[in-house]
Design an enzyme around this catalytic site. Structure first.
Site, short mmCIF file in Angstrom:
data_model
loop_
_atom_site.label_atom_id
_atom_site.label_comp_id
_atom_site.label_asym_id
_atom_site.label_seq_id
_atom_site.Cartn_x
_atom_site.Cartn_y
_atom_site.Cartn_z
N TRP A 114 21.57 -31.33 -42.79
CA TRP A 114 22.55 -32.10 -42.00
C TRP A 114 23.93 -31.97 -42.65
CZ3 TRP A 114 17.58 -33.93 -43.07
CH2 TRP A 114 16.75 -34.08 -41.95
N HIS A 121 21.89 -38.70 -38.05
CA HIS A 121 20.79 -38.83 -37.10
C HIS A 121 20.49 -40.32 -36.92
CE1 HIS A 121 17.79 -38.20 -40.76
NE2 HIS A 121 18.81 -38.97 -41.06
N ARG A 173 27.95 -34.74 -37.00
CA ARG A 173 27.67 -33.64 -37.93
C ARG A 173 28.86 -32.68 -37.98
NH1 ARG A 173 21.33 -32.15 -36.58
NH2 ARG A 173 20.66 -34.31 -36.54
N GLN A 204 21.65 -39.19 -29.97
CA GLN A 204 20.21 -39.05 -30.20
C GLN A 204 19.54 -40.34 -29.74
OE1 GLN A 204 19.27 -38.12 -34.30
NE2 GLN A 204 19.54 -35.92 -33.94
N VAL A 215 8.50 -37.00 -42.26
CA VAL A 215 7.26 -36.96 -41.46
C VAL A 215 6.29 -35.95 -42.06
CG1 VAL A 215 8.21 -37.72 -39.24
CG2 VAL A 215 8.35 -35.31 -39.87
N ALA A 221 7.17 -40.72 -35.13
CA ALA A 221 8.60 -40.93 -34.88
C ALA A 221 9.15 -39.67 -34.21
CB ALA A 221 9.33 -41.19 -36.19
C1 FA5 Z 1 16.81 -34.91 -36.62
O1 FA5 Z 1 17.95 -35.30 -36.52
C2 FA5 Z 1 15.68 -35.78 -37.01
N1 FA5 Z 1 16.17 -37.05 -37.44
C3 FA5 Z 1 14.73 -35.93 -35.82
C4 FA5 Z 1 13.41 -36.56 -36.19
C5 FA5 Z 1 13.25 -37.91 -35.98
C6 FA5 Z 1 12.41 -35.78 -36.73
C7 FA5 Z 1 12.04 -38.50 -36.33
C8 FA5 Z 1 11.20 -36.37 -37.09
C9 FA5 Z 1 11.02 -37.71 -36.85
P1 FA5 Z 1 17.42 -32.53 -35.75
O2 FA5 Z 1 18.50 -32.25 -36.69
O3 FA5 Z 1 16.58 -31.36 -35.38
O4 FA5 Z 1 16.46 -33.67 -36.22
O5 FA5 Z 1 18.05 -33.15 -34.43
C10 FA5 Z 1 17.26 -33.68 -33.40
C11 FA5 Z 1 17.75 -33.18 -32.02
O6 FA5 Z 1 19.13 -33.47 -31.87
C12 FA5 Z 1 17.66 -31.67 -31.84
O7 FA5 Z 1 16.37 -31.30 -31.43
C13 FA5 Z 1 18.69 -31.42 -30.77
O8 FA5 Z 1 18.18 -31.68 -29.49
C14 FA5 Z 1 19.72 -32.46 -31.08
N2 FA5 Z 1 20.84 -31.86 -31.84
C15 FA5 Z 1 20.87 -31.48 -33.13
N3 FA5 Z 1 22.06 -31.00 -33.47
C16 FA5 Z 1 22.83 -31.07 -32.38
C17 FA5 Z 1 24.19 -30.75 -32.09
N4 FA5 Z 1 25.01 -30.29 -33.01
N5 FA5 Z 1 24.66 -30.98 -30.86
C18 FA5 Z 1 23.84 -31.50 -29.90
N6 FA5 Z 1 22.56 -31.83 -30.10
C19 FA5 Z 1 22.05 -31.63 -31.32
#
Ligand code: FA5
Length: 335
Positions: A152, A166, A192, A206, A249, A303
């Site tokens: 991140w 997140h 981010r 999210q 997880v 989650a």
């Molecule tokens: C997470 O942020 C984890 N907290 C998710 C999680 C929660 C995993 C609970 C396990 C248990 P990630 O970085 O992959 O994961 O982001 C989750 C979702 O946010 C991605 O699948 C995507 O759909 C969305 N996302 C991520 N980065 C971006 C971005 N820069 N712009 C738009 N959507 C995004």
């Protein structure tokens, strides 16, 4: 005679500057130039003058008459033009439609997601957008200097204060007040330091989900997400689940959806892959359950973190995530 005529001219020209209607103008014209008007009366007196003075007086009287006539004609044009400009008010004409604002498409979509989860027995909790490193990382099994922090790209405000990357910290915050079993979702903005493109923003939404109960398994997780996607898209959409590493997880899963913009052929939104990552998920790590004050021997849980913007893009066929935050009314007015 000279003085009388000049006085009539000056007074008339002055009156012309103060009158405000065609009717006033007409009565002034009659009072000065009319048969019984002041100028006519003065001209009649010319015959009483010595013969030698009459030509000059007559000449002056004609000049004054011409001057006054010219001024009256000019003034009457002024009123005629004004009359044309008087707006016609038709009280039966429909009123002007003023543009009305409405709820932002992302908020509309969040509300839809909330409705779907409410139907499945989830309640909504909220967290703060400014978070501590402890909740955003440490308590989620990502200690200081752990390489997973690099997943991140974080905006730090101070050493231990940051814009949440997140919605996962909300799970922990909620569990300081709630006791297992729980079924909660936490929608909200995250931040981010991203290089933005058609599928990535540096601020996006999210929706975190957390279920903790006895005998919860991956099957419940996949069943819940399946239900969500069917409700959002109103049809069976193609998804694939693949293993992914998230320190909080075990096991961790990512759910991809076939890109509805290009129907899996490949486009700029899915980076030519035909699939788009929609969410991260998994079974809550026993250490994180302990950090929440939940006994991992008694309870298990799953989650997930949904990418709201991407779900919404595929629903409406939006081909660039940045449109949502552009403030462009041509885009916003379509929702
Ligand atoms: C997470 O942020 C984890 N907290 C998710 C999680 C929660 C995993 C609970 C396990 C248990 P990630 O970085 O992959 O994961 O982001 C989750 C979702 O946010 C991605 O699948 C995507 O759909 C969305 N996302 C991520 N980065 C971006 C971005 N820069 N712009 C738009 N959507 C995004």
């Amino acid at each position: 005679m000279h003085d009388t005529l000049k006085k009539i001219q000056q007074e008339t020209l002055h009156r012309l500057t103060t009158i405000s209607s065609q009717a006033e103008l007409e009565s002034l014209e009659i009072a000065v130039l009319g048969r019984k008007g002041s100028l006519a009366a003065a001209m009649r007196q010319i015959t009483d003058l010595p013969v030698s003075e009459r030509p000059r007086a007559g000449q002056l009287a004609n000049q004054v008459k011409q001057e006054i006539t010219r001024a009256i004609v000019a003034a009457s044009k002024r009123f005629a033009r004004g009359a044309e400009q008087v707006p016609v008010i038709d009280v039966t004409w429909p009123g002007a439609a003023y543009p009305l604002g409405h709820i932002h498409p992302i908020t509309q979509f969040v509300n839809e997601i909330v409705d779907i989860f409410s139907g499945m027995g989830f309640s909504v909790v909220e967290g703060t957008e400014v978070e501590t490193a402890e909740y955003n990382f440490d308590l989620l099994n990502i200690p200081k200097n752990h390489p997973a922090r690099d997943l991140w790209d974080t905006y730090y405000i101070e050493k231990n204060l940051l814009l949440r990357t997140h919605t996962s910290p909300v799970q922990l915050r909620a569990m300081t007040k709630l006791k297992a079993p729980v079924r909660i979702i936490a929608p909200g903005r995250v931040f981010r330091h991203e290089a933005t493109d058609a599928g990535h923003e540096s601020m996006f939404y999210q929706c975190e989900g957390l279920v903790i109960d006895k005998h919860i398994s991956v099957a419940h997780l996949i069943g819940t997400l399946d239900q969500l996607l069917k409700a959002v898209y109103g049809k069976q959409v193609k998804t694939r689940v693949r293993p992914e590493y998230y320190p909080f997880v075990e096991p961790g899963l990512d759910v991809d959806m076939q890109c509805l913009i290009c129907n899996g052929v490949g486009c700029s939104v899915c980076k030519q892959r035909g699939w788009l990552e929609m969410l991260g998920s998994g079974m809550v790590h026993p250490q994180v359950l302990k950090n929440m004050g939940v006994d991992p021997e008694k309870y298990s849980g799953f989650a997930f973190g949904l990418g709201i913007d991407r779900l919404m893009m595929l629903k409406h066929g939006i081909n660039d995530i940045r449109l949502s935050y552009s403030g462009d009314l041509r885009f916003l007015e379509q929702f």
